[in-house]
Design a protein around this motif. Structure first.
Motif, PDB file in Angstrom:
ATOM      1  N   MET A  66      -1.174  -4.803 -14.596  1.00 58.76           N
ATOM      2  CA  MET A  66      -0.916  -5.218 -13.214  1.00 58.76           C
ATOM      3  C   MET A  66      -0.742  -3.985 -12.324  1.00 58.76           C
ATOM      4  SD  MET A  66       1.689  -8.485 -13.558  1.00 58.76           S
ATOM      5  CE  MET A  66       2.806  -7.668 -14.710  1.00 58.76           C
ATOM      6  N   THR A  67      -1.201  -4.106 -11.081  1.00 57.37           N
ATOM      7  CA  THR A  67      -1.087  -3.019 -10.122  1.00 57.37           C
ATOM      8  C   THR A  67       0.358  -2.847  -9.674  1.00 57.37           C
ATOM      9  OG1 THR A  67      -3.302  -3.525  -9.305  1.00 57.37           O
ATOM     10  CG2 THR A  67      -1.894  -2.174  -7.895  1.00 57.37           C
ATOM     11  N   LYS A  68       0.822  -1.591  -9.688  1.00 52.29           N
ATOM     12  CA  LYS A  68       2.159  -1.324  -9.176  1.00 52.29           C
ATOM     13  C   LYS A  68       2.125  -1.323  -7.655  1.00 52.29           C
ATOM     14  CE  LYS A  68       4.037   1.323 -13.053  1.00 52.29           C
ATOM     15  NZ  LYS A  68       4.667   2.599 -13.484  1.00 52.29           N
ATOM     16  N   LEU A  69       3.169  -1.880  -7.080  1.00 56.51           N
ATOM     17  CA  LEU A  69       3.258  -1.969  -5.627  1.00 56.51           C
ATOM     18  C   LEU A  69       4.497  -1.200  -5.191  1.00 56.51           C
ATOM     19  CD1 LEU A  69       1.413  -3.398  -3.602  1.00 56.51           C
ATOM     20  CD2 LEU A  69       3.073  -5.257  -3.511  1.00 56.51           C
ATOM     21  N   SER A  70       4.305  -0.072  -4.538  1.00 58.85           N
ATOM     22  CA  SER A  70       5.427   0.785  -4.156  1.00 58.85           C
ATOM     23  C   SER A  70       6.354   0.069  -3.186  1.00 58.85           C
ATOM     24  CB  SER A  70       4.911   2.075  -3.510  1.00 58.85           C
ATOM     25  OG  SER A  70       4.353   1.793  -2.230  1.00 58.85           O
ATOM     26  N   LEU A  71       7.570   0.576  -3.063  1.00 57.63           N
ATOM     27  CA  LEU A  71       8.519  -0.008  -2.120  1.00 57.63           C
ATOM     28  C   LEU A  71       7.981   0.058  -0.699  1.00 57.63           C
ATOM     29  CD1 LEU A  71      11.987   1.255  -3.414  1.00 57.63           C
ATOM     30  CD2 LEU A  71      11.086  -1.066  -3.481  1.00 57.63           C
ATOM     31  N   ARG A  72       7.310   1.140  -0.365  1.00 55.69           N
ATOM     32  CA  ARG A  72       6.750   1.254   0.978  1.00 55.69           C
ATOM     33  C   ARG A  72       5.654   0.205   1.187  1.00 55.69           C
ATOM     34  NH1 ARG A  72       6.598   5.356   4.997  1.00 55.69           N
ATOM     35  NH2 ARG A  72       4.763   5.182   6.353  1.00 55.69           N
TER      36      ARG A  72
ATOM     37  N   GLN B  95       5.493  -2.700  -0.310  1.00 53.05           N
ATOM     38  CA  GLN B  95       6.210  -3.967  -0.161  1.00 53.05           C
ATOM     39  C   GLN B  95       6.776  -4.091   1.252  1.00 53.05           C
ATOM     40  OE1 GLN B  95       9.043  -4.733  -3.433  1.00 53.05           O
ATOM     41  NE2 GLN B  95       7.946  -3.198  -4.615  1.00 53.05           N
ATOM     42  N   ASN B  96       7.330  -2.997   1.753  1.00 59.31           N
ATOM     43  CA  ASN B  96       7.903  -2.977   3.093  1.00 59.31           C
ATOM     44  C   ASN B  96       6.850  -3.347   4.129  1.00 59.31           C
ATOM     45  OD1 ASN B  96       8.156  -1.179   5.691  1.00 59.31           O
ATOM     46  ND2 ASN B  96      10.256  -1.430   4.973  1.00 59.31           N
ATOM     47  N   ARG B  97       5.704  -2.677   4.077  1.00 55.40           N
ATOM     48  CA  ARG B  97       4.673  -2.923   5.079  1.00 55.40           C
ATOM     49  C   ARG B  97       4.098  -4.329   4.959  1.00 55.40           C
ATOM     50  NH1 ARG B  97       7.227   1.235   6.834  1.00 55.40           N
ATOM     51  NH2 ARG B  97       6.002   2.864   7.854  1.00 55.40           N
ATOM     52  N   ALA B  98       3.943  -4.813   3.739  1.00 52.05           N
ATOM     53  CA  ALA B  98       3.400  -6.155   3.540  1.00 52.05           C
ATOM     54  C   ALA B  98       4.307  -7.208   4.166  1.00 52.05           C
ATOM     55  CB  ALA B  98       3.202  -6.428   2.055  1.00 52.05           C
ATOM     56  N   THR B  99       5.607  -7.114   3.878  1.00 53.98           N
ATOM     57  CA  THR B  99       6.530  -8.122   4.399  1.00 53.98           C
ATOM     58  C   THR B  99       6.685  -8.006   5.910  1.00 53.98           C
ATOM     59  OG1 THR B  99       7.711  -8.070   2.297  1.00 53.98           O
ATOM     60  CG2 THR B  99       8.816  -9.136   4.124  1.00 53.98           C
ATOM     61  N   LEU B 100       6.750  -6.787   6.432  1.00 51.03           N
ATOM     62  CA  LEU B 100       6.838  -6.624   7.887  1.00 51.03           C
ATOM     63  C   LEU B 100       5.630  -7.228   8.580  1.00 51.03           C
ATOM     64  CD1 LEU B 100       8.203  -2.969   8.157  1.00 51.03           C
ATOM     65  CD2 LEU B 100       9.458  -5.087   8.598  1.00 51.03           C
ATOM     66  N   ASP B 101       4.457  -7.069   7.989  1.00 43.59           N
ATOM     67  CA  ASP B 101       3.248  -7.638   8.566  1.00 43.59           C
ATOM     68  C   ASP B 101       3.330  -9.161   8.595  1.00 43.59           C
ATOM     69  OD1 ASP B 101       0.522  -7.504   9.554  1.00 43.59           O
ATOM     70  OD2 ASP B 101      -0.088  -8.227   7.578  1.00 43.59           O
ATOM     71  N   ARG B 102       3.807  -9.747   7.519  1.00 44.90           N
ATOM     72  CA  ARG B 102       3.905 -11.216   7.463  1.00 44.90           C
ATOM     73  C   ARG B 102       5.016 -11.757   8.347  1.00 44.90           C
ATOM     74  NH1 ARG B 102       2.491 -11.996   1.021  1.00 44.90           N
ATOM     75  NH2 ARG B 102       1.043 -10.228   1.045  1.00 44.90           N
ATOM     76  N   GLN B 103       5.992 -10.901   8.638  1.00 44.04           N
ATOM     77  CA  GLN B 103       7.077 -11.290   9.526  1.00 44.04           C
ATOM     78  C   GLN B 103       6.741 -11.051  10.993  1.00 44.04           C
ATOM     79  OE1 GLN B 103      10.704 -12.271   8.921  1.00 44.04           O
ATOM     80  NE2 GLN B 103       9.506 -13.276   7.330  1.00 44.04           N
TER      81      GLN B 103
END
Length: 367
Positions: A1-7, A9-17
């Motif tokens: 599985m691809t590792k997803l850095s904290l940064r 994750q941060n950008r992904a959730t901010l985009d969805r929010q």
């Protein structure tokens, strides 16, 4: 599985929010996309929508509440949430187990105070009172006390508030108005009972669309539900790995991720914004404890400021009037001159929204 850095994750959730760029959407569309908004601070959703939407007019949300297209009631984590009325009817039944735990395990209103009690009788009495007219908690206590003279009336009223699908009706939560929390029920206020066969699979998918990628524990923290691992297992989801915990992060199979180097503007969030409460592991928004000396819920009782996507400072408005508006900013870390300037600029924009008629505004940075 691809590792997803904290940064990442941060950008992904901010985009969805909708916090990387404000969206051109209606308030109702935003509320439903976010699967509700934390609303125990009555005016908080207005700031939450302002920071996410282009040209948000607070009267748009006020109208949704007054026309019963949106409601405020007990939902996720047994706290007051703003939801569209159709979402409240569809989701409230799913959250019932969490609300039952709140009633029976509550150290102030539960435990021995409810032992041996015929709860169905209490709820029937509460329903009868609310059928006469909406009621405050004090009015519920006054109604229930003589019916159960050997019981603690505040505990009875708390049980009714949580176990029935109660709604806090306007003017509570309406922009520019105030009022005591006054309750009705979904059946009475909306003319429709809550859904008896709620769809937990759909709820998990909507959570990921607004808060993902996320772990099972994250979804359980957000919703207050348990045993969601079996739901994740049966859904067709993409899987990443969290580099710190090595736990799987689940996501919608066709959901694209933004570049983790994406620049993020400074954003002001209201008290208890769900962005900062909806993950078991919150390091995607503050990699180091912030602030280290206070519990998170105490910290978030003030508004939060994200700079470059991370929790950087808190804010509050200690004085509000038609002519004078003060906004205090409490840094959680040392601010660079450029960070301070970015925060001050967005703070002035916030004051223009909250107090457009104020003749004097004062932005104060605390030590």
């Amino acid at each position: 599985m691809t590792k997803l850095s904290l940064r990442a994750q941060n950008r992904a959730t901010l985009d969805r929010q909708w916090l990387i760029s404000r969206r051109s959407a209606t308030a109702l569309e935003a509320i439903e996309h976010l699967v509700g908004m934390q609303a125990q601070a009555p005016q908080a959703p207005y700031v939450g929508l302002w920071t996410r939407l282009v040209d948000f007019d607070p009267m748009e949300l006020a109208n949704l509440l007054e026309t019963r297209q949106a409601v405020r009631g007990s939902l996720m984590r047994a706290t007051i949430h703003l939801m569209s009325s159709r979402d409240f009817l569809a989701i409230r039944g799913l959250i019932q187990p969490r609300l039952e735990r709140e009633v029976y395990s509550n150290t102030t209103y539960g435990g021995k105070r409810l032992e041996g009690l015929d709860m169905q009788s209490v709820l029937a009495a509460g329903t009868a009172r609310l059928s006469e007219a909406p009621a405050t908690a004090a009015e519920l206590r006054d109604h229930l006390a003589p019916l159960y003279p050997d019981r603690d009336a505040p505990s009875l009223a708390h049980a009714v508030r949580c176990l029935l699908p109660t709604i806090q009706i306007p003017p509570r939560g309406v922009w520019g108005k105030s009022g005591n929390p006054t309750m009705s029920t979904a059946d009475l206020w909306l003319g429709t009972p809550i859904t008896q066969t709620p769809d937990v699979d759909a709820l998990v998918l909507r959570y990921l669309a607004a808060y993902g990628p996320a772990t099972v524990a994250d979804a359980q923290t957000w919703s207050g539900l348990t045993h969601l691992a079996e739901v994740f297992d049966r859904l067709d989801l993409r899987t990443y790995t969290d580099p710190e915990t090595t736990r799987p992060l689940y996501d919608l199979p066709d959901q694209a991720l933004p570049d983790e180097q994406t620049e993020v503007p400074t954003r002001f969030l209201p008290e208890y914004d769900n962005l900062l409460l909806s993950h078991a592991n919150r390091t995607r928004f503050h990699p180091t404890p912030a602030p280290p000396t206070r519990p998170l819920l105490e910290t978030l009782s003030k508004g939060s400021i994200l700079h470059n996507g991370y929790l950087t400072a808190l804010w509050r408005r200690p004085k509000q009037s038609k002519k004078t508006e003060i906004l205090e900013i409490e840094p959680l870390t040392k601010l660079t001159p450029s960070t301070r300037t970015a925060i001050e600029t967005e703070a002035q924009t916030l004051l223009t929204f909250t107090s457009p008629t104020a003749t004097t505004t004062d932005i104060r940075f605390l030590p």
